[in-house]
Scaffold this motif. Structure first.
Motif, short mmCIF file in Angstrom:
data_model
loop_
_atom_site.label_atom_id
_atom_site.label_comp_id
_atom_site.label_asym_id
_atom_site.label_seq_id
_atom_site.Cartn_x
_atom_site.Cartn_y
_atom_site.Cartn_z
N PRO A 254 1.05 -1.37 0.03
CA PRO A 254 0.16 0.09 0.40
C PRO A 254 0.85 0.83 -0.26
O PRO A 254 2.05 1.50 1.02
N ARG A 255 0.62 1.92 -0.76
CA ARG A 255 0.95 3.53 -1.11
C ARG A 255 1.21 3.96 0.33
O ARG A 255 2.31 4.99 1.02
N ALA A 256 0.69 3.80 2.09
CA ALA A 256 0.56 4.86 2.89
C ALA A 256 1.49 3.82 3.54
O ALA A 256 1.85 4.44 4.54
N ARG A 257 1.91 2.35 3.10
CA ARG A 257 2.72 1.89 3.85
C ARG A 257 4.42 1.63 2.89
O ARG A 257 5.36 0.88 3.38
N GLY A 258 4.69 3.37 1.78
CA GLY A 258 5.59 3.29 1.83
C GLY A 258 5.60 2.24 -0.03
O GLY A 258 6.80 2.49 -0.72
N GLY A 259 4.68 1.63 -0.55
CA GLY A 259 4.80 1.41 -2.09
C GLY A 259 4.57 2.50 -3.09
O GLY A 259 4.02 3.48 -2.60
N SER A 260 5.02 2.30 -4.33
CA SER A 260 5.09 2.70 -4.98
C SER A 260 4.14 2.36 -6.22
O SER A 260 3.48 2.03 -6.39
N ASP A 261 4.33 3.37 -7.49
CA ASP A 261 3.03 3.36 -8.30
C ASP A 261 4.27 2.90 -9.78
O ASP A 261 3.33 2.18 -10.87
N ARG A 262 4.99 2.23 -8.85
CA ARG A 262 5.76 1.19 -10.53
C ARG A 262 4.80 0.07 -11.09
O ARG A 262 4.24 -0.23 -9.99
N VAL A 263 5.62 -0.25 -11.87
CA VAL A 263 3.98 -1.56 -12.60
C VAL A 263 4.01 -2.58 -11.73
O VAL A 263 3.37 -3.75 -11.03
N SER A 264 5.65 -2.74 -11.34
CA SER A 264 5.85 -3.81 -10.71
C SER A 264 4.87 -4.16 -9.03
O SER A 264 5.02 -5.66 -8.70
N ASN A 265 4.67 -3.13 -9.12
CA ASN A 265 3.62 -2.85 -7.11
C ASN A 265 2.28 -2.94 -7.42
O ASN A 265 1.49 -2.54 -6.49
N LEU A 266 1.62 -2.93 -9.11
CA LEU A 266 0.53 -3.21 -9.38
C LEU A 266 0.17 -4.84 -9.42
O LEU A 266 0.93 -5.32 -10.15
N THR A 267 -0.88 -4.96 -9.15
CA THR A 267 -2.13 -5.68 -9.37
C THR A 267 -3.28 -5.65 -9.76
O THR A 267 -3.78 -3.79 -9.63
N LEU A 268 -4.69 -6.61 -10.43
CA LEU A 268 -5.68 -6.74 -10.63
C LEU A 268 -6.27 -6.68 -8.64
O LEU A 268 -5.71 -8.96 -8.60
N ALA A 269 -7.50 -6.18 -8.76
CA ALA A 269 -8.05 -6.97 -7.90
C ALA A 269 -9.71 -6.96 -8.05
O ALA A 269 -10.00 -6.07 -8.78
N CYS A 270 -10.33 -7.42 -7.84
CA CYS A 270 -12.13 -8.04 -7.99
C CYS A 270 -12.54 -6.24 -6.84
O CYS A 270 -11.60 -6.55 -5.12
N GLY A 271 -13.49 -6.19 -6.32
CA GLY A 271 -13.89 -5.23 -5.36
C GLY A 271 -13.88 -5.18 -4.34
O GLY A 271 -13.67 -4.57 -3.42
N PRO A 272 -14.30 -6.45 -3.44
CA PRO A 272 -14.33 -6.90 -2.09
C PRO A 272 -12.61 -7.56 -1.96
O PRO A 272 -12.79 -7.19 -0.36
N CYS A 273 -12.41 -8.12 -2.59
CA CYS A 273 -10.81 -8.34 -1.90
C CYS A 273 -9.83 -6.61 -1.89
O CYS A 273 -8.92 -6.50 -1.16
N ASN A 274 -10.40 -5.99 -3.06
CA ASN A 274 -9.86 -4.77 -2.70
C ASN A 274 -10.18 -4.05 -1.04
O ASN A 274 -9.58 -3.81 -0.56
N GLN A 275 -11.38 -4.18 -0.99
CA GLN A 275 -12.18 -3.27 0.29
C GLN A 275 -11.35 -3.45 1.18
O GLN A 275 -11.12 -3.32 2.21
N ALA A 276 -11.35 -5.61 1.30
CA ALA A 276 -11.25 -6.09 2.38
C ALA A 276 -9.55 -6.00 2.63
O ALA A 276 -8.84 -5.81 4.09
N LYS A 277 -8.53 -5.90 1.65
CA LYS A 277 -7.49 -5.88 1.49
C LYS A 277 -7.04 -4.12 2.50
O LYS A 277 -6.15 -3.97 3.25
N ASP A 278 -7.55 -3.47 1.98
CA ASP A 278 -7.14 -2.07 2.35
C ASP A 278 -6.27 -1.38 2.44
O ASP A 278 -5.99 -1.52 1.38
N ALA A 279 -5.76 -0.80 3.34
CA ALA A 279 -4.49 -0.33 3.58
C ALA A 279 -3.48 -1.87 4.51
O ALA A 279 -2.16 -1.24 4.86
#
Length: 474
Positions: A254-279
């Motif tokens: 997560p960006r809140a924990r120092g994550g970058s916007d590089r493509v190697s730090n990006l993935t795809l998530a469905c809506g429920p997983c994205n909300q459950a993971k949060d930060a």
């Protein structure tokens, strides 16, 4: 002369559909009496020129004629472009011309892009790779069995600058071969290349400024990143594996924990997983799924396979295209996909090639060829005059002479079989025999016929040609 007219008629079957972009016949290449390219003509016009004796056939595939009574200085030649959409297994090539005209309704200058010829080049990189592996296995066995027939060489031989593996160099060579032939048949003035399906360097930096500010501020902003992630993660949620659901871009760290916007730090998530993971860190979110966590972290660092292959060859192809001296423009795959979506075109290599380049709001693709020339690289045969068994020992010997009765394997011929099971007329690549009875392809298999029943249309050039219909409808 009637045979030439029939040849044009057979290669220009028209069809009509309700697609947004109009379909038409592939245009016929025209040369002046000195062999210089002129603007191509419609197949119907070519038939008239051949019937009146004003033109002769230059070659069969792609079909080209030469005028007997005209020179390039007496003809109007418009701007013709070759647009290339390279791929790891196939490459789309489109010959186009852009015509400017005034829209009577709006009173503005608009541009119409017309496709003159479409070529789908199919590479044989996997076959080249397999042949290299087979040769390495033969040599390895000779070394282990103490059957070396030549002195060992040093293992620290250096490779020249720009060296590519043969399976990758093959893609560059075959693409340049087809483009060079098209430049000899059409008055090409500029080349347009999709230099990479995805510009991974720009993606890794978190920016997309390959071809202007549209990638930063306009309609293309974020477009290429999303398409790259869809291809890389197989259009599935990286956390639960859900398919056929709306997917969102998520930061693995997560960006809140120092994550970058590089493509190697990006993935795809469905809506429920994205909300459950949060930060939360991904290690905490997938603590109960260690196998999925390990697979996600490994896939995040691995590049897209086809993108890696294209990145290895894009610069060599770029440099090779610059050698003829024509202006070459490079474009991103994200722009091509965006252009194709705006113009309402379906997905194919040749339609992608038609959409390569800059298409402004006043540009409209109005025509595409209804038939695509499918060109498959098949090589020119082997230098080896033996065939081996599974152990690498010769099991049969091939004749040293490759031409028999005026024909070589791979020549394009027309066969008129007078009698028998396969009576009729066929066109295809011939396989020759020393006995004089050659083999040609027929529907459902092969037929053997005497060499006197064959007529040479075009010498073998290392490619096999077929056609397929092109449907631009979404």
């Amino acid at each position: 002369m009637a045979k030439g007219v029939n040849a044009v008629r057979e290669s220009s079957t028209l069809r009509t559909d309700n697609s947004k972009v109009g379909a038409g016949a592939q245009m016929v290449a025209v040369l002046d009496k000195n062999g210089r390219p002129l603007m191509p003509c419609h197949p119907a016009r070519a038939r008239k020129l051949l019937a009146r004796g004003r033109a002769v056939i230059v070659q069969s595939i792609p079909f080209a004629i030469r005028l007997k009574d005209r020179v390039a200085e007496d003809s109007d030649v418009s701007t013709v472009s070759v647009r290339i959409d390279p791929g790891s297994k196939g490459t789309g090539i489109a010959v186009t011309t852009d015509v400017e005209h005034i829209d009577p309704a709006m009173g503005e200058v608009t541009t119409s892009r017309r496709g003159l010829l479409a070529v789908e080049l199919r590479h044989r990189g996997s076959q080249v790779h397999g042949s290299m592996q087979q040769r390495a296995n033969y040599r390895r066995r000779r070394r282990s069995a103490n059957l070396r027939y030549r002195a060992p060489r040093f293992s620290n031989r250096s490779r020249p600058a720009g060296w590519l593996a043969p399976s990758l160099q093959h893609r560059v060579d075959t693409t340049m071969s087809i483009v060079t032939r098209l430049m000899m048949l059409f008055p090409v003035t500029e080349l347009h290349l999709e230099r990479a399906a995805f510009d991974t360097h720009a993606l890794s930096l978190g920016r997309e400024d390959l071809n202007g500010v549209e990638y930063q501020q306009g309609a293309l902003a974020g477009y290429e990143v999303r398409q790259y992630l869809l291809e890389k993660w197989g259009r599935t949620c990286a956390y639960c594996g859900a398919k056929n659901v709306p997917l969102q871009i998520d930061h693995i760290r997560p960006r809140a924990r120092g994550g970058s916007d590089r493509v190697s730090n990006l993935t795809l998530a469905c809506g429920p997983c994205n909300q459950a993971k949060d930060a939360r860190p991904v290690e905490e979110f997938l603590a109960g799924k260690p196998a999925r966590l390990a697979r996600l972290l490994a896939q995040a660092q691995a590049p897209l396979g086809d993108a890696a292959a294209m990145n290895a060859t894009r610069w060599q192809l770029w440099q090779a295209l610059k050698s003829p001296g024509l202006p070459v423009s490079a474009w991103s795959g994200g722009r091509t996909k965006y252009n194709r979506a705006v113009q309402g075109l379906a997905k194919s290599h040749t339609l992608d090639a038609l959409a390569v380049g800059e298409i402004s709001t006043s540009t409209r693709i109005v025509r595409h060829p209804d038939m695509v020339l499918v060109t498959s690289a098949c090589g020119r045969g082997s230098y080896a005059r033996t065939r081996t068994d599974k152990h690498g020992f010769p099991r049969l010997y091939l004749p040293r002479q490759k031409q028999h009765y005026g024909f070589s394997t791979g020549d394009l011929v027309r066969a008129d079989i007078p009698r028998g099971k396969y009576q009729g007329t066929y066109t295809g690549r011939v396989a020759v025999r020393a006995s004089g009875t050659h083999r040609i392809p027929v529907p459902g298999g092969y037929a053997d016929t005497h060499h006197s029943n064959l007529r040479l249309l075009q010498r073998g050039d290392g490619y096999a040609y077929t056609t397929r219909k092109e449907d631009a409808r979404l």
